[in-house]
Design an enzyme around this catalytic site. Structure first.
Site, PDB file in Angstrom:
ATOM      1  N   ASP A 161      57.268  -8.130  32.806  1.00 36.54           N
ATOM      2  CA  ASP A 161      56.548  -8.274  34.075  1.00 36.54           C
ATOM      3  C   ASP A 161      57.256  -9.280  34.988  1.00 36.54           C
ATOM      4  O   ASP A 161      57.484  -9.027  36.180  1.00 36.54           O
ATOM      5  CB  ASP A 161      55.110  -8.730  33.774  1.00 36.54           C
ATOM      6  CG  ASP A 161      54.198  -8.660  34.988  1.00 36.54           C
ATOM      7  OD1 ASP A 161      54.501  -7.888  35.916  1.00 36.54           O
ATOM      8  OD2 ASP A 161      53.182  -9.382  35.008  1.00 36.54           O
ATOM      9  N   ASN A 180      57.716   1.310  26.895  1.00 32.43           N
ATOM     10  CA  ASN A 180      57.980   1.971  25.623  1.00 32.43           C
ATOM     11  C   ASN A 180      58.705   0.994  24.713  1.00 32.43           C
ATOM     12  O   ASN A 180      59.830   0.578  25.007  1.00 32.43           O
ATOM     13  CB  ASN A 180      58.853   3.220  25.839  1.00 32.43           C
ATOM     14  CG  ASN A 180      58.068   4.318  26.511  1.00 32.43           C
ATOM     15  OD1 ASN A 180      56.921   4.595  26.139  1.00 32.43           O
ATOM     16  ND2 ASN A 180      58.645   4.923  27.545  1.00 32.43           N
ATOM     17  N   LYS A 182      60.723   0.437  21.650  1.00 31.92           N
ATOM     18  CA  LYS A 182      61.511   1.356  20.822  1.00 31.92           C
ATOM     19  C   LYS A 182      61.974   0.743  19.506  1.00 31.92           C
ATOM     20  O   LYS A 182      62.093   1.423  18.506  1.00 31.92           O
ATOM     21  CB  LYS A 182      62.728   1.842  21.632  1.00 31.92           C
ATOM     22  CG  LYS A 182      62.320   2.758  22.779  1.00 31.92           C
ATOM     23  CD  LYS A 182      63.487   3.125  23.652  1.00 31.92           C
ATOM     24  CE  LYS A 182      63.126   4.210  24.628  1.00 31.92           C
ATOM     25  NZ  LYS A 182      62.905   5.529  23.995  1.00 31.92           N
ATOM     26  N   ARG A 203      54.074  -0.249  51.015  1.00 33.00           N
ATOM     27  CA  ARG A 203      53.859  -1.518  50.286  1.00 33.00           C
ATOM     28  C   ARG A 203      54.163  -1.394  48.800  1.00 33.00           C
ATOM     29  O   ARG A 203      54.026  -2.343  48.050  1.00 33.00           O
ATOM     30  CB  ARG A 203      52.398  -1.973  50.474  1.00 33.00           C
ATOM     31  CG  ARG A 203      52.044  -2.363  51.908  1.00 33.00           C
ATOM     32  CD  ARG A 203      50.747  -3.153  51.934  1.00 33.00           C
ATOM     33  NE  ARG A 203      49.578  -2.373  51.598  1.00 33.00           N
ATOM     34  CZ  ARG A 203      48.684  -2.705  50.662  1.00 33.00           C
ATOM     35  NH1 ARG A 203      48.845  -3.793  49.933  1.00 33.00           N
ATOM     36  NH2 ARG A 203      47.633  -1.944  50.437  1.00 33.00           N
ATOM     37  N   LYS A 204      54.555  -0.206  48.361  1.00 33.44           N
ATOM     38  CA  LYS A 204      54.763   0.029  46.924  1.00 33.44           C
ATOM     39  C   LYS A 204      56.229  -0.154  46.521  1.00 33.44           C
ATOM     40  O   LYS A 204      57.122   0.448  47.105  1.00 33.44           O
ATOM     41  CB  LYS A 204      54.302   1.445  46.549  1.00 33.44           C
ATOM     42  CG  LYS A 204      52.806   1.624  46.700  1.00 33.44           C
ATOM     43  CD  LYS A 204      52.354   2.975  46.207  1.00 33.44           C
ATOM     44  CE  LYS A 204      52.660   4.073  47.196  1.00 33.44           C
ATOM     45  NZ  LYS A 204      52.020   5.355  46.843  1.00 33.44           N
TER      46      LYS A 204
HETATM   47  C1  LIG Z   1      61.976 -16.367  38.872  1.00 29.26           C
HETATM   48  C2  LIG Z   1      60.845 -16.060  39.731  1.00 29.26           C
HETATM   49  C3  LIG Z   1      60.306 -14.739  39.427  1.00 29.26           C
HETATM   50  C4  LIG Z   1      58.883 -14.796  39.749  1.00 29.26           C
HETATM   51  C5  LIG Z   1      58.329 -13.493  39.542  1.00 29.26           C
HETATM   52  C6  LIG Z   1      56.980 -13.725  39.112  1.00 29.26           C
HETATM   53  C7  LIG Z   1      56.350 -12.425  38.921  1.00 29.26           C
HETATM   54  C8  LIG Z   1      55.130 -12.703  38.216  1.00 29.26           C
HETATM   55  C9  LIG Z   1      54.485 -11.448  37.979  1.00 29.26           C
HETATM   56  C10 LIG Z   1      53.135 -11.727  37.541  1.00 29.26           C
HETATM   57  C11 LIG Z   1      52.335 -10.700  38.162  1.00 29.26           C
HETATM   58  C12 LIG Z   1      50.993 -10.636  37.632  1.00 29.26           C
HETATM   59  O1  LIG Z   1      50.689 -11.054  36.569  1.00 29.26           O
HETATM   60  S1  LIG Z   1      49.901  -9.954  38.613  1.00 29.26           S
HETATM   61  C13 LIG Z   1      48.433  -9.952  37.685  1.00 29.26           C
HETATM   62  C14 LIG Z   1      48.112  -8.601  37.173  1.00 29.26           C
HETATM   63  N1  LIG Z   1      47.800  -7.709  38.302  1.00 29.26           N
HETATM   64  C15 LIG Z   1      46.647  -7.785  38.898  1.00 29.26           C
HETATM   65  O2  LIG Z   1      45.746  -8.549  38.565  1.00 29.26           O
HETATM   66  C16 LIG Z   1      46.486  -6.846  40.073  1.00 29.26           C
HETATM   67  C17 LIG Z   1      45.050  -6.415  40.265  1.00 29.26           C
HETATM   68  N2  LIG Z   1      45.024  -5.358  41.302  1.00 29.26           N
HETATM   69  C18 LIG Z   1      44.912  -5.693  42.589  1.00 29.26           C
HETATM   70  O3  LIG Z   1      44.709  -6.889  42.953  1.00 29.26           O
HETATM   71  C19 LIG Z   1      45.036  -4.593  43.583  1.00 29.26           C
HETATM   72  O4  LIG Z   1      44.761  -3.368  42.963  1.00 29.26           O
HETATM   73  C20 LIG Z   1      46.453  -4.536  44.215  1.00 29.26           C
HETATM   74  C21 LIG Z   1      46.742  -5.864  44.962  1.00 29.26           C
HETATM   75  C22 LIG Z   1      47.549  -4.308  43.162  1.00 29.26           C
HETATM   76  C23 LIG Z   1      46.472  -3.370  45.180  1.00 29.26           C
HETATM   77  O5  LIG Z   1      45.383  -3.511  46.039  1.00 29.26           O
HETATM   78  P1  LIG Z   1      45.476  -3.199  47.615  1.00 29.26           P
HETATM   79  O6  LIG Z   1      46.376  -4.202  48.266  1.00 29.26           O
HETATM   80  O7  LIG Z   1      44.076  -3.099  48.085  1.00 29.26           O
HETATM   81  O8  LIG Z   1      46.233  -1.823  47.679  1.00 29.26           O
HETATM   82  P2  LIG Z   1      45.653  -0.335  47.533  1.00 29.26           P
HETATM   83  O9  LIG Z   1      45.305   0.114  48.924  1.00 29.26           O
HETATM   84  O10 LIG Z   1      44.658  -0.219  46.475  1.00 29.26           O
HETATM   85  O11 LIG Z   1      46.959   0.411  47.041  1.00 29.26           O
HETATM   86  C24 LIG Z   1      48.134   0.447  47.834  1.00 29.26           C
HETATM   87  C25 LIG Z   1      48.909   1.666  47.409  1.00 29.26           C
HETATM   88  O12 LIG Z   1      49.303   1.493  46.033  1.00 29.26           O
HETATM   89  C26 LIG Z   1      48.740   2.530  45.228  1.00 29.26           C
HETATM   90  N3  LIG Z   1      48.316   1.944  43.959  1.00 29.26           N
HETATM   91  C27 LIG Z   1      47.624   0.821  43.762  1.00 29.26           C
HETATM   92  N4  LIG Z   1      47.452   0.582  42.467  1.00 29.26           N
HETATM   93  C28 LIG Z   1      48.041   1.594  41.802  1.00 29.26           C
HETATM   94  C29 LIG Z   1      48.231   1.914  40.425  1.00 29.26           C
HETATM   95  N5  LIG Z   1      47.760   1.145  39.457  1.00 29.26           N
HETATM   96  N6  LIG Z   1      48.931   3.038  40.125  1.00 29.26           N
HETATM   97  C30 LIG Z   1      49.420   3.829  41.108  1.00 29.26           C
HETATM   98  N7  LIG Z   1      49.292   3.565  42.416  1.00 29.26           N
HETATM   99  C31 LIG Z   1      48.608   2.478  42.771  1.00 29.26           C
HETATM  100  C32 LIG Z   1      47.554   3.053  46.021  1.00 29.26           C
HETATM  101  O13 LIG Z   1      47.270   4.386  45.676  1.00 29.26           O
HETATM  102  C33 LIG Z   1      48.088   2.944  47.443  1.00 29.26           C
HETATM  103  O14 LIG Z   1      49.006   4.004  47.655  1.00 29.26           O
HETATM  104  P3  LIG Z   1      49.174   4.736  49.076  1.00 29.26           P
HETATM  105  O15 LIG Z   1      47.819   5.275  49.401  1.00 29.26           O
HETATM  106  O16 LIG Z   1      49.604   3.644  50.022  1.00 29.26           O
HETATM  107  O17 LIG Z   1      50.216   5.760  48.841  1.00 29.26           O
END
Ligand SMILES: CCCCCCCCCCCC(=O)SCCNC(=O)CCNC(=O)[C@H](O)C(C)(C)COP(=O)(O)OP(=O)(O)OC[C@H]1O[C@@H](n2cnc3c(N)ncnc32)[C@H](O)[C@@H]1OP(=O)(O)O
Length: 237
Positions: A161, A180, A182, A203-204
């Site tokens: 992630d 996956n 493996k 935004r994706k």
């Molecule tokens: C060294 C430094 C590195 C630093 C790097 C550090 C990286 C750290 C990474 C840690 C990240 C995490 O742990 S994050 C924590 C885990 N994740 C979460 O808790 C996320 C919870 N979910 C959410 O908050 C929400 O669902 C969002 C923000 C993801 C999306 O909400 P939104 O902004 O309202 O957007 P929404 O309109 O629903 O969706 C936008 C578009 O995406 C699509 N979409 C949304 N979700 C999905 C999905 N699961 N599968 C398919 N498609 C999806 C929608 O169909 C839509 O497509 P279209 O209609 O536009 O085509």
């Protein structure tokens, strides 16, 4: 392998505290408030070698640092806490003061950086901006064990992630992660996570990665991820 890991850790514990910038063990056992009031600890860059790093990890680190010299690659620093600006960006979307107390928040830190040196997640990420890809060098320590002698899949998922997230930039959230597994990853070994941005659609952000052994002969995992750029018009709370 585990025996050498344990022996290595014993010397690490002996060495730490003497290393510049390393928090003393006794201090780590103090209440979190004291730990986090120490500016040096908060701002320390953890993506740098420490005595727990194996020969493999140090060697790969040096190779990638060489690649950074012409500017095509950069090493991403890693802190226990996000910068104030980043925190503000995310607060706008997610932080409801009713849900998280301010005092608790002041103790918050990136959980992958919450372990003593060598016991948990030791990693560094290098980024190639032009090629929209990153390479994460990861050594999972003994506290990340799942099946005896092996790295827990959840620890691997965490690193995947983070590795995929490092290809994004800006305020994004993981919407989907598909892994996956493996081959099992031996505890304390070094793996290389190659990640890339495959497609940007509004935004994706569609990303993928593979996890391999240092000699590239073993493919441990393959994964894809969907990250969503946060919409300033929306708030999740
Ligand atoms: C060294 C430094 C590195 C630093 C790097 C550090 C990286 C750290 C990474 C840690 C990240 C995490 O742990 S994050 C924590 C885990 N994740 C979460 O808790 C996320 C919870 N979910 C959410 O908050 C929400 O669902 C969002 C923000 C993801 C999306 O909400 P939104 O902004 O309202 O957007 P929404 O309109 O629903 O969706 C936008 C578009 O995406 C699509 N979409 C949304 N979700 C999905 C999905 N699961 N599968 C398919 N498609 C999806 C929608 O169909 C839509 O497509 P279209 O209609 O536009 O085509």
């Amino acid at each position: 392998m585990l025996r050498s890991c344990t022996a290595g850790l014993r010397s690490i514990w002996a060495l730490r505290g003497r290393r510049e910038g390393a928090p003393r063990l006794s201090m780590d056992l103090q209440p979190a408030r004291r730990l986090f009031s120490t500016e040096k600890v908060i701002h320390k860059d953890w993506a740098l070698p420490n005595p727990s790093w194996s020969k493999d990890l140090k060697l790969l680190f040096d190779q990638f640092m060489k690649k950074c010299e012409d500017g095509s690659w950069e090493r991403l620093p890693s802190y226990k806490r996000r910068s104030t600006q980043e925190s503000e960006d995310f607060k706008t979307y997610f932080l409801d003061p009713k849900l998280v107390e301010e005092e608790r928040l002041s103790q918050a830190q990136l959980f992958t950086r919450g372990f003593e040196d060598g016991l948990g997640f030791e990693y560094v990420i290098f980024k190639n901006n032009d090629e929209k890809r990153t390479v994460c060098l990861f050594q999972g320590g003994p506290y990340l064990q799942g099946v005896p002698g092996l790295l827990h899949g959840g620890a691997m998922a965490t690193m995947i992630d983070i590795a995929l997230g490092s290809c994004t930039g800006g305020a994004v959230m993981t919407a989907n992660l598909n892994i996956n597994f493996k081959r099992p990853v031996p505890l304390c070994s070094v793996v290389v996570i190659n990640s890339q941005l495959d497609k940007l659609e509004g935004r994706k952000l569609f990303l993928s990665c593979n996890v391999r052994s240092v000699d590239e002969k073993t493919l441990y995992s393959e994964a894809t991820g969907l990250f969503i750029k946060l919409d300033p018009e929306k708030s999740s709370t």
